[in-house]
Design a protein around this motif. Structure first.
Motif, mmCIF file in Angstrom:
data_model
loop_
_atom_site.group_PDB
_atom_site.id
_atom_site.type_symbol
_atom_site.label_atom_id
_atom_site.label_comp_id
_atom_site.label_asym_id
_atom_site.label_seq_id
_atom_site.Cartn_x
_atom_site.Cartn_y
_atom_site.Cartn_z
ATOM 1 N N ASN A 2 9.029 11.709 -14.278
ATOM 2 C CA ASN A 2 10.032 10.673 -14.523
ATOM 3 C C ASN A 2 9.611 9.348 -13.886
ATOM 4 O OD1 ASN A 2 10.787 10.647 -11.755
ATOM 5 N ND2 ASN A 2 12.280 12.290 -12.084
ATOM 6 N N LYS A 3 10.368 8.273 -14.194
ATOM 7 C CA LYS A 3 9.983 6.929 -13.756
ATOM 8 C C LYS A 3 9.939 6.818 -12.234
ATOM 9 C CE LYS A 3 9.603 5.179 -17.888
ATOM 10 N NZ LYS A 3 8.270 4.844 -18.437
ATOM 11 N N GLU A 4 10.880 7.442 -11.561
ATOM 12 C CA GLU A 4 10.924 7.371 -10.103
ATOM 13 C C GLU A 4 9.662 7.987 -9.492
ATOM 14 O OE1 GLU A 4 14.804 7.688 -7.800
ATOM 15 O OE2 GLU A 4 13.901 9.669 -7.465
ATOM 16 N N LYS A 5 9.277 9.152 -10.011
ATOM 17 C CA LYS A 5 8.070 9.806 -9.505
ATOM 18 C C LYS A 5 6.819 9.008 -9.856
ATOM 19 C CE LYS A 5 9.827 14.552 -9.349
ATOM 20 N NZ LYS A 5 9.685 15.935 -9.885
ATOM 21 N N GLN A 6 6.833 8.380 -11.024
ATOM 22 C CA GLN A 6 5.689 7.537 -11.397
ATOM 23 C C GLN A 6 5.533 6.378 -10.417
ATOM 24 O OE1 GLN A 6 5.359 6.286 -15.542
ATOM 25 N NE2 GLN A 6 6.581 8.045 -16.180
ATOM 26 N N ILE A 7 6.653 5.754 -10.077
ATOM 27 C CA ILE A 7 6.625 4.622 -9.140
ATOM 28 C C ILE A 7 6.096 5.072 -7.780
ATOM 29 C CG2 ILE A 7 8.087 3.026 -7.828
ATOM 30 C CD1 ILE A 7 9.808 2.792 -10.420
ATOM 31 N N LEU A 8 6.598 6.201 -7.284
ATOM 32 C CA LEU A 8 6.125 6.732 -6.005
ATOM 33 C C LEU A 8 4.635 7.058 -6.050
ATOM 34 C CD1 LEU A 8 8.973 9.114 -4.779
ATOM 35 C CD2 LEU A 8 8.070 7.102 -3.586
ATOM 36 N N HIS A 9 4.202 7.604 -7.174
ATOM 37 C CA HIS A 9 2.788 7.948 -7.350
ATOM 38 C C HIS A 9 1.903 6.709 -7.202
ATOM 39 C CE1 HIS A 9 -0.871 9.611 -9.106
ATOM 40 N NE2 HIS A 9 -0.871 8.626 -9.985
ATOM 41 N N HIS A 10 2.276 5.622 -7.875
ATOM 42 C CA HIS A 10 1.457 4.403 -7.820
ATOM 43 C C HIS A 10 1.513 3.742 -6.446
ATOM 44 C CE1 HIS A 10 0.242 4.410 -11.975
ATOM 45 N NE2 HIS A 10 1.503 4.540 -12.382
ATOM 46 N N ILE A 11 2.646 3.837 -5.765
ATOM 47 C CA ILE A 11 2.757 3.268 -4.418
ATOM 48 C C ILE A 11 1.887 4.044 -3.443
ATOM 49 C CG2 ILE A 11 4.332 2.940 -2.462
ATOM 50 C CD1 ILE A 11 6.485 2.155 -4.503
ATOM 51 N N LYS A 12 1.810 5.366 -3.607
ATOM 52 C CA LYS A 12 0.958 6.178 -2.736
ATOM 53 C C LYS A 12 -0.503 5.805 -2.925
ATOM 54 C CE LYS A 12 3.972 10.246 -2.355
ATOM 55 N NZ LYS A 12 4.185 11.641 -2.802
ATOM 56 N N ILE A 13 -0.902 5.558 -4.167
ATOM 57 C CA ILE A 13 -2.287 5.175 -4.448
ATOM 58 C C ILE A 13 -2.591 3.807 -3.856
ATOM 59 C CG2 ILE A 13 -3.903 4.516 -6.293
ATOM 60 C CD1 ILE A 13 -2.616 6.677 -8.019
ATOM 61 N N ASN A 14 -1.636 2.874 -4.004
ATOM 62 C CA ASN A 14 -1.848 1.504 -3.537
ATOM 63 C C ASN A 14 -0.573 0.971 -2.901
ATOM 64 O OD1 ASN A 14 -2.502 -1.145 -3.093
ATOM 65 N ND2 ASN A 14 -2.638 -1.713 -5.260
ATOM 66 N N PRO A 15 -0.440 1.081 -1.561
ATOM 67 C CA PRO A 15 0.770 0.617 -0.884
ATOM 68 C C PRO A 15 1.024 -0.880 -1.026
ATOM 69 C CG PRO A 15 -0.553 2.021 0.552
ATOM 70 C CD PRO A 15 -1.399 1.691 -0.637
ATOM 71 N N PHE A 16 0.003 -1.636 -1.495
ATOM 72 C CA PHE A 16 0.141 -3.086 -1.608
ATOM 73 C C PHE A 16 0.476 -3.534 -3.027
ATOM 74 C CE2 PHE A 16 -1.563 -3.220 2.559
ATOM 75 C CZ PHE A 16 -2.601 -2.300 2.588
ATOM 76 N N ILE A 17 0.786 -2.585 -3.892
ATOM 77 C CA ILE A 17 1.030 -2.915 -5.292
ATOM 78 C C ILE A 17 2.291 -3.767 -5.442
ATOM 79 C CG2 ILE A 17 2.415 -0.853 -5.811
ATOM 80 C CD1 ILE A 17 0.811 -0.688 -8.487
ATOM 81 N N SER A 18 2.244 -4.725 -6.347
ATOM 82 C CA SER A 18 3.397 -5.600 -6.565
ATOM 83 C C SER A 18 4.369 -4.965 -7.559
ATOM 84 C CB SER A 18 2.934 -6.951 -7.100
ATOM 85 O OG SER A 18 2.427 -6.808 -8.415
ATOM 86 N N GLN A 19 5.612 -5.455 -7.562
ATOM 87 C CA GLN A 19 6.591 -4.960 -8.521
ATOM 88 C C GLN A 19 6.169 -5.298 -9.948
ATOM 89 O OE1 GLN A 19 10.567 -6.220 -7.480
ATOM 90 N NE2 GLN A 19 10.526 -5.165 -5.501
ATOM 91 N N GLN A 20 5.506 -6.430 -10.131
ATOM 92 C CA GLN A 20 5.040 -6.806 -11.460
ATOM 93 C C GLN A 20 3.990 -5.814 -11.970
ATOM 94 O OE1 GLN A 20 6.468 -9.471 -13.156
ATOM 95 N NE2 GLN A 20 5.430 -8.498 -14.880
ATOM 96 N N GLU A 21 3.077 -5.410 -11.071
ATOM 97 C CA GLU A 21 2.070 -4.426 -11.461
ATOM 98 C C GLU A 21 2.705 -3.080 -11.765
ATOM 99 O OE1 GLU A 21 -0.307 -5.289 -7.901
ATOM 100 O OE2 GLU A 21 -2.051 -5.324 -9.212
ATOM 101 N N LEU A 22 3.688 -2.693 -10.944
ATOM 102 C CA LEU A 22 4.399 -1.439 -11.186
ATOM 103 C C LEU A 22 5.106 -1.474 -12.538
ATOM 104 C CD1 LEU A 22 5.925 -0.672 -7.676
ATOM 105 C CD2 LEU A 22 4.371 0.808 -8.952
ATOM 106 N N SER A 23 5.678 -2.624 -12.845
ATOM 107 C CA SER A 23 6.379 -2.796 -14.105
ATOM 108 C C SER A 23 5.458 -2.504 -15.288
ATOM 109 C CB SER A 23 6.925 -4.225 -14.204
ATOM 110 O OG SER A 23 7.431 -4.485 -15.492
#
Length: 363
Positions: A2-23
């Motif tokens: 789901n979207k929440e897990k996807q967001i957590l996944h990308h943050i774990k890979i790159n803690p410096f990721i921006s909200q725009q990149e996550l979007s």
């Protein structure tokens, strides 16, 4: 997922990721991503954002990190025959050497390179980290071998032949670099060598230009210099050997006047500053404000490997300290002279006061 897990996944890979990149990665609007992050923070699954302060940021060095295997002949090299040699193995790679040199000069540096999941890669990371370089952004590729640079040196420490196994760097892709861009954009400056692919080089040049990040480039060889795009706007400094300058400038170099012609042609492509290393003839430098030729600093040559990397790092150190291009090149010659005196690819004696001391001695 789901979207929440996807967001957590990308943050774990790159803690410096921006909200725009996550979007872009999860297919949601930025405001929707912000809502998800707010909920995750309230639940304690995210404990804050890993912002990097500009004044604490690194100089990011992208490119080669490999083992340098050297065989030094004990007598005049005889081709097509057995030669008695002394062999050594040290850490190498242009981007890696640049990062260690600048770290020894007091800068925070970060390495982005690719290594294999092997003992050579483990050793490279451990050694590089021990010299103050951040290696957390290095890609470890499970099915690839760590790069090697094998060279035969004559009895005077000059290269007779060198063999480079650098295929692993072609595995670095634009999406891989893009995923780390929030880390890169927080840096003071970026250094790249041309071990990475033509597409990745063009991507880094374009984004650094668009986002006003100072960019320094070492093309490594005349063959790899051809990877550079014709337009080079946004490149602050281009470090070149004579052969590389001839390729990019479209002129045969036999004199300082030829250097000037080549440098003018290259700067017309958008580069701010051009530095041409002329081996035992010294260095030629050119910018809109100043140009000239410097003789090399005479020193005992033990091993030439890494000397040009030391020149680049020390010259950039000078420019970062707002020295003139002339003084920066003098500092580069000092760093190169230090490195020529050792079998290591990076001199353990390299430090700011030492290179200024050498410049004072020779000028």
């Amino acid at each position: 997922m789901n979207k929440e897990k996807q967001i957590l996944h990308h943050i774990k890979i790159n803690p410096f990721i921006s909200q725009q990149e996550l979007s872009a990665k999860v297919g949601l609007s930025r405001s929707a991503v912000a809502n998800y992050i707010g909920n995750l923070t309230k639940r304690g699954e995210i404990k804050g954002r890993a912002y990097i302060l500009q004044e604490e940021s690194s100089i990011v060095c992208i490119g080669g990190a490999n083992t340098d295997r050297k065989a030094r002949s004990e007598q005049t090299v005889r081709l097509y025959s057995s030669n008695p040699v002394k062999t050594t193995e040290v850490c190498g790679g242009v981007a890696r050497n640049f990062a260690e040199n600048l770290s020894r000069l007091g800068y925070n540096t970060s390495l982005m390179s690719a290594i294999g999941d092997d003992k050579e890669g483990d050793w490279l990371l451990e050694e590089t980290k021990s010299h103050g370089v951040d290696v957390s952004q290095v890609w470890i590729l499970q099915t690839e071998r760590t790069g090697t640079y094998t060279t035969l040196l004559d009895e005077n420490g000059e290269t007779v032949v060198a063999m480079a196994d650098m295929n692993i760097y072609e595995k670095i892709t634009i999406p891989m670099i893009e995923e780390k861009w929030s880390y890169i954009v927080a840096s003071k400056a970026v250094f790249i060598d041309t071990n990475i692919s033509e597409e990745c080089i063009d991507y880094v040049i374009t984004r650094c230009r668009d986002e006003d990040i100072p960019l320094y480039i070492d093309p490594i060889s005349s063959a790899k210099a051809k990877k550079l795009p014709h337009r080079l706007e946004g490149v602050e400094v281009l470090m070149l050997s004579q052969e590389e300058a001839e390729v990019l400038g479209g002129v045969k170099i036999d004199s300082s006047e030829d250097c000037a012609t080549a440098a003018d042609e290259i700067r017309a492509r958008g580069v701010q500053k051009v530095i041409i290393l002329l081996a035992d003839q010294g260095v030629y430098y050119s910018s809109q404000a100043e140009s000239g030729h410097l003789a090399p600093f005479k020193t005992k040559v033990v091993d030439v490997t890494g000397a040009s990397d030391a020149f680049s790092a020390c010259a950039i150190y000078g420019l970062l300290h707002e020295e003139s291009l002339l003084t920066a090149c003098q500092l580069g010659l000092a760093g190169s002279a230090l490195t020529l005196q050792t079998e290591e690819s990076v001199s353990i004696h390299l430090r700011p006061e030492k290179i200024y001391e050498i410049v004072k001695e020779y000028t």
